[in-house]
Every structure is written in C-alpha cells, then in structure tokens.
Design a protein around this motif. Structure first.
Motif, PDB file in Angstrom:
ATOM      1  N   ASP A 205      13.486 -24.087   2.251  1.00  0.00           N
ATOM      2  CA  ASP A 205      11.983 -23.989   2.881  1.00  0.00           C
ATOM      3  C   ASP A 205      11.467 -22.250   2.936  1.00  0.00           C
ATOM      4  N   LEU A 206      12.452 -21.795   3.723  1.00  0.00           N
ATOM      5  CA  LEU A 206      11.927 -20.238   4.149  1.00  0.00           C
ATOM      6  C   LEU A 206      11.787 -19.561   2.533  1.00  0.00           C
ATOM      7  N   ALA A 207      12.734 -20.408   1.565  1.00  0.00           N
ATOM      8  CA  ALA A 207      12.516 -19.212   0.815  1.00  0.00           C
ATOM      9  C   ALA A 207      11.162 -19.444  -0.012  1.00  0.00           C
ATOM     10  N   LYS A 208      10.245 -21.060   0.269  1.00  0.00           N
ATOM     11  CA  LYS A 208       9.524 -21.163  -0.625  1.00  0.00           C
ATOM     12  C   LYS A 208       8.309 -20.605   0.198  1.00  0.00           C
ATOM     13  N   GLY A 209       8.434 -20.298   1.420  1.00  0.00           N
ATOM     14  CA  GLY A 209       7.262 -19.982   1.869  1.00  0.00           C
ATOM     15  C   GLY A 209       6.842 -18.263   1.820  1.00  0.00           C
ATOM     16  N   CYS A 210       8.586 -17.996   1.492  1.00  0.00           N
ATOM     17  CA  CYS A 210       8.675 -16.068   0.943  1.00  0.00           C
ATOM     18  C   CYS A 210       8.319 -16.023   0.502  1.00  0.00           C
ATOM     19  N   ALA A 211       8.118 -16.230  -1.153  1.00  0.00           N
ATOM     20  CA  ALA A 211       7.540 -17.005  -2.066  1.00  0.00           C
ATOM     21  C   ALA A 211       6.308 -17.177  -2.656  1.00  0.00           C
ATOM     22  N   LEU A 212       5.544 -18.268  -1.717  1.00  0.00           N
ATOM     23  CA  LEU A 212       3.851 -18.438  -1.286  1.00  0.00           C
ATOM     24  C   LEU A 212       3.675 -16.675  -1.119  1.00  0.00           C
ATOM     25  N   ILE A 213       4.571 -15.483  -0.072  1.00  0.00           N
ATOM     26  CA  ILE A 213       3.744 -15.014   0.942  1.00  0.00           C
ATOM     27  C   ILE A 213       3.397 -13.936  -0.595  1.00  0.00           C
ATOM     28  N   ALA A 214       4.481 -13.951  -1.341  1.00  0.00           N
ATOM     29  CA  ALA A 214       4.679 -13.129  -2.348  1.00  0.00           C
ATOM     30  C   ALA A 214       3.845 -12.941  -3.423  1.00  0.00           C
ATOM     31  N   LYS A 215       4.219 -13.999  -3.705  1.00  0.00           N
ATOM     32  CA  LYS A 215       2.853 -14.344  -5.091  1.00  0.00           C
ATOM     33  C   LYS A 215       1.329 -14.320  -4.998  1.00  0.00           C
ATOM     34  N   ASN A 216       0.864 -14.786  -3.771  1.00  0.00           N
ATOM     35  CA  ASN A 216      -0.501 -14.247  -2.774  1.00  0.00           C
ATOM     36  C   ASN A 216      -0.120 -12.842  -2.513  1.00  0.00           C
ATOM     37  N   LYS A 217       0.809 -12.334  -2.403  1.00  0.00           N
ATOM     38  CA  LYS A 217       0.498 -10.621  -1.549  1.00  0.00           C
ATOM     39  C   LYS A 217      -0.639 -10.984  -0.615  1.00  0.00           C
ATOM     40  N   ALA A 218       0.141 -11.776   0.314  1.00  0.00           N
ATOM     41  CA  ALA A 218      -0.866 -12.338   1.423  1.00  0.00           C
ATOM     42  C   ALA A 218      -0.130 -11.482   2.852  1.00  0.00           C
ATOM     43  N   GLU A 219      -0.907  -9.630   3.013  1.00  0.00           N
ATOM     44  CA  GLU A 219      -0.834  -9.613   3.962  1.00  0.00           C
ATOM     45  C   GLU A 219      -0.548  -9.678   5.545  1.00  0.00           C
ATOM     46  N   GLY A 220       0.282  -9.352   6.293  1.00  0.00           N
ATOM     47  CA  GLY A 220       0.392 -10.073   7.974  1.00  0.00           C
ATOM     48  C   GLY A 220       1.226 -10.282   8.739  1.00  0.00           C
ATOM     49  N   VAL A 221       1.396 -11.610   9.188  1.00  0.00           N
ATOM     50  CA  VAL A 221       2.122 -12.094   9.728  1.00  0.00           C
ATOM     51  C   VAL A 221       2.438 -13.799  10.283  1.00  0.00           C
ATOM     52  N   PHE A 222       2.872 -14.382   9.181  1.00  0.00           N
ATOM     53  CA  PHE A 222       3.136 -16.097   8.768  1.00  0.00           C
ATOM     54  C   PHE A 222       4.159 -16.418   9.441  1.00  0.00           C
ATOM     55  N   HIS A 223       4.513 -17.541  10.582  1.00  0.00           N
ATOM     56  CA  HIS A 223       5.182 -18.430  10.765  1.00  0.00           C
ATOM     57  C   HIS A 223       5.669 -19.633   9.747  1.00  0.00           C
ATOM     58  N   ILE A 224       6.729 -19.324   9.964  1.00  0.00           N
ATOM     59  CA  ILE A 224       7.593 -20.354   8.411  1.00  0.00           C
ATOM     60  C   ILE A 224       8.739 -20.892   9.183  1.00  0.00           C
ATOM     61  N   SER A 225       8.429 -22.068   9.060  1.00  0.00           N
ATOM     62  CA  SER A 225       9.740 -22.565   9.841  1.00  0.00           C
ATOM     63  C   SER A 225       9.317 -23.960   9.015  1.00  0.00           C
ATOM     64  N   GLY A 226      10.076 -25.059   9.965  1.00  0.00           N
ATOM     65  CA  GLY A 226      10.515 -26.344  10.177  1.00  0.00           C
ATOM     66  C   GLY A 226       9.181 -27.220  10.523  1.00  0.00           C
ATOM     67  N   LYS A 274      -1.384 -21.890  10.346  1.00  0.00           N
ATOM     68  CA  LYS A 274      -1.728 -20.127   9.731  1.00  0.00           C
ATOM     69  C   LYS A 274      -1.026 -20.280   7.867  1.00  0.00           C
ATOM     70  N   ALA A 275      -0.359 -20.459   7.848  1.00  0.00           N
ATOM     71  CA  ALA A 275       0.688 -20.977   6.537  1.00  0.00           C
ATOM     72  C   ALA A 275       0.613 -21.923   5.438  1.00  0.00           C
ATOM     73  N   ARG A 276      -0.191 -22.846   6.781  1.00  0.00           N
ATOM     74  CA  ARG A 276      -0.597 -24.182   5.971  1.00  0.00           C
ATOM     75  C   ARG A 276      -1.600 -23.888   5.384  1.00  0.00           C
ATOM     76  N   LYS A 277      -2.607 -22.874   5.811  1.00  0.00           N
ATOM     77  CA  LYS A 277      -4.252 -22.876   5.594  1.00  0.00           C
ATOM     78  C   LYS A 277      -4.134 -21.771   4.175  1.00  0.00           C
ATOM     79  N   GLU A 278      -3.282 -20.466   4.558  1.00  0.00           N
ATOM     80  CA  GLU A 278      -3.755 -19.609   3.470  1.00  0.00           C
ATOM     81  C   GLU A 278      -2.209 -19.466   2.737  1.00  0.00           C
ATOM     82  N   LEU A 279      -1.593 -20.190   2.454  1.00  0.00           N
ATOM     83  CA  LEU A 279      -0.806 -20.326   1.318  1.00  0.00           C
ATOM     84  C   LEU A 279      -0.054 -21.595   1.570  1.00  0.00           C
TER      85      LEU A 279
END
Length: 300
Positions: A205-226, A274-279
């Motif tokens: 899940d964490l890898a998936k979260g990082c990949a979503l940030i990378a794909k969207n070049k989404a700037e800022g802070v994101f909480h990525i957990s279970g 935030k991670a759900r909505k933006e990523l």
C-alpha cells in the motif's frame, strides 16, 4: 517514459516499489542502494549509491537525470537513532540535503518518506496540518528533513507513514506479524503492548501511495498508511486468529514494562482523507493485509 530513481532499493519499501514498477511499461526504474542489489531480477537498472556521500548522490542523479526520485533510505530503528544521534543525522538529514542539491540540478521531483513519530501522540489520529512535537532523536531528524524540503526551491512531496509490515523476497527482515506468528508457532509466551495505537501499513500500500504521488507529481504532505487504528496487542491477536495459533500465549502489557532508550508517542494513526481525495489512495484492511502476507509466505 518516466524515469524514477529509488534510494534504499534493497529495503522493504524499496523492493516493493521496484516490483510495482516492473509491471509498468511506461516507467524506467533506476534502483540504488548501499552494497549489492538484493532485488529479484527485472528490467530495472541498479546502481550502488550511498546517500550519505554528497559526491555519489550528485554523480548518480546527474548521470540518470530522473523525472522522480523516491527517497526510501533512512535510519529507522528508533532506539539506535537515540543511541547514535550522529549516524541518525547523517542518514536522515544530511543525506536529504544531498538529494535536494542533486534534484535541484536535474529538476527532479523528490518524494521523501517521513513518519508518524514527528507527532507526540497526545491527540491522534492526525491530519497533515497537525502540529508536530517530536519525542525522540529519530523523530527530530525526520522533522528536520521535512523542514529542509519545505525550505528548498525544488518540487517535492512528503509521504508520512507508520508501522510498515510486509516481507522481502529473501525473508531477511522481520516485522510485528512475522514475529508474532513465529513466536506462537514455537509456543513462546509473548508480551505485547496495549497502550499504543497505530494505523499499520502494508508495504504494498505504501508503494502504491508513493507511485500515485509520483504519477500525479502531487506536491505537499500526504499521510499514507493503513486504515485500521489498532494497538500492537490487537494486531497480535488478529494475527493469531488469522493463522489459527494459540492467542492465550499473548500477554497484554503496557509500554512502561519495557525499558527503551527512545520515547514513543502513545496514540498516532493517520486520517487519510487528503490522500483519498487528491491521489485516489485506498489501503487494504488489516485482515486483507494478513491474507496478502499469508499468500506471499506460501510462495516464499
């Protein structure tokens, strides 16, 4: 074709990212780490890179000019950081400075991993904007690295996570679930704390979260957990039940019985709105995570 360079590629998250990107024909991966490559063979390339060496970091990043750098390398053993603050600072702060300098030269987007431990755990679960108050050297170093990124001029994102569990293919790393499972299989009595709360994170899940940030070049802070707020005791009981092991061997204790050099925050956990909505990030439940682990162990 997007070029992604991963630091700490031999670690748990690093390996999961390499595996995840193997399935994506549109991404070229440069895996980097200290020492020999410990990933399974694939289409990626591997470079040895010690992120504490300013020279090596600059050399490797300038050579590959990646679109995205994902920094998974860190000193994460909280008590070791407390006992060896200089080493902790070198790896968790100075190294981030080296990455920032190199990414500035190549105009790379830097994704940096941070932690729930930057919070004092007095009023979790937390959103991204909550005020940090670190309780340990490890937490201080991770907060300082966040500050460096925010003060830099580069495009970046900070992915905070916590209590990551999963298995690497050579089974060289343990985690709470494997420890509980192996201890109970050996009929050992184990003491597990019931006065700390976390939202444990499956490494995939964490890898998936990082990949979503990378794909969207989404700037800022994101909480990525279970998504499940649990105590380690809850996790241990769930693990015992899932693997049909004797949960009467698990003794519920509070954290005060353990003498640990570093102080831990009592209740963290993340709010993932935030991670759900933006990523479009959506993690598995803890039970689903156990099922994924079980299937991986069957093929290990």
């Amino acid at each position: 074709m997007t070029k992604v360079l991963i630091t700490g590629a031999n670690g748990l998250l690093g390996q999961k990212l390499v595996q995840l990107y193997e399935e994506d024909q549109d991404v070229e991966v440069i895996a980097t780490g200290r020492g020999e490559n410990r990933n399974l063979a694939g289409t990626y390339s591997y470079e040895q890179m010690d992120i504490t060496s300013q020279e090596e970091v600059m050399q490797v990043i300038k050579k590959h000019t990646p679109d995205v750098v994902i920094n998974t390398a860190a000193m994460t053993h909280v008590d070791q950081c407390e006992l060896n603050p200089d080493d902790c600072w070198k790896l968790n702060v100075d190294a981030v400075n080296h990455l920032i300098e190199a990414c500035e030269k190549t105009d790379s987007f830097l994704i940096h991993l941070s932690t729930d431990f930057i919070f004092d755990g007095e009023d979790g679960p937390y959103i991204e904007e909550d005020l940090p108050n670190p309780l340990s050297k490890y937490a201080e170093s991770k907060l300082e690295s966040e500050k460096l990124l925010k003060a830099s001029g580069i495009r970046h994102a900070i992915a905070r996570t916590m209590l990551v569990y999963g298995i690497v293919h050579d089974m060289s790393r343990s985690n709470i679930i494997l420890w509980v499972k192996e201890s109970l299989e050996q009929k050992k009595l184990i003491k597990v704390v019931n006065d700390q709360w976390r939202t444990p994170t499956l490494a995939e899940d964490l890898a998936k979260g990082c990949a979503l940030i990378a794909k969207n070049k989404a700037e800022g802070v994101f909480h990525i957990s279970g998504k499940d707020l649990l105590t380690p005791y809850d996790m241990a009981v769930a693990t015992a039940e899932f693997f049909n092991l004797d949960k009467s061997l698990i003794e519920k204790v509070d954290a005060s019985i353990f003498t640990q050099p570093a102080k831990r925050p009592p209740k963290t956990g993340f709010i993932l709105d935030k991670a759900r909505k933006e990523l479009g990030y959506e993690p598995v439940t803890f039970t689903e995570g156990l099922a994924i682990l079980k299937s991986q162990l069957a093929h290990a």
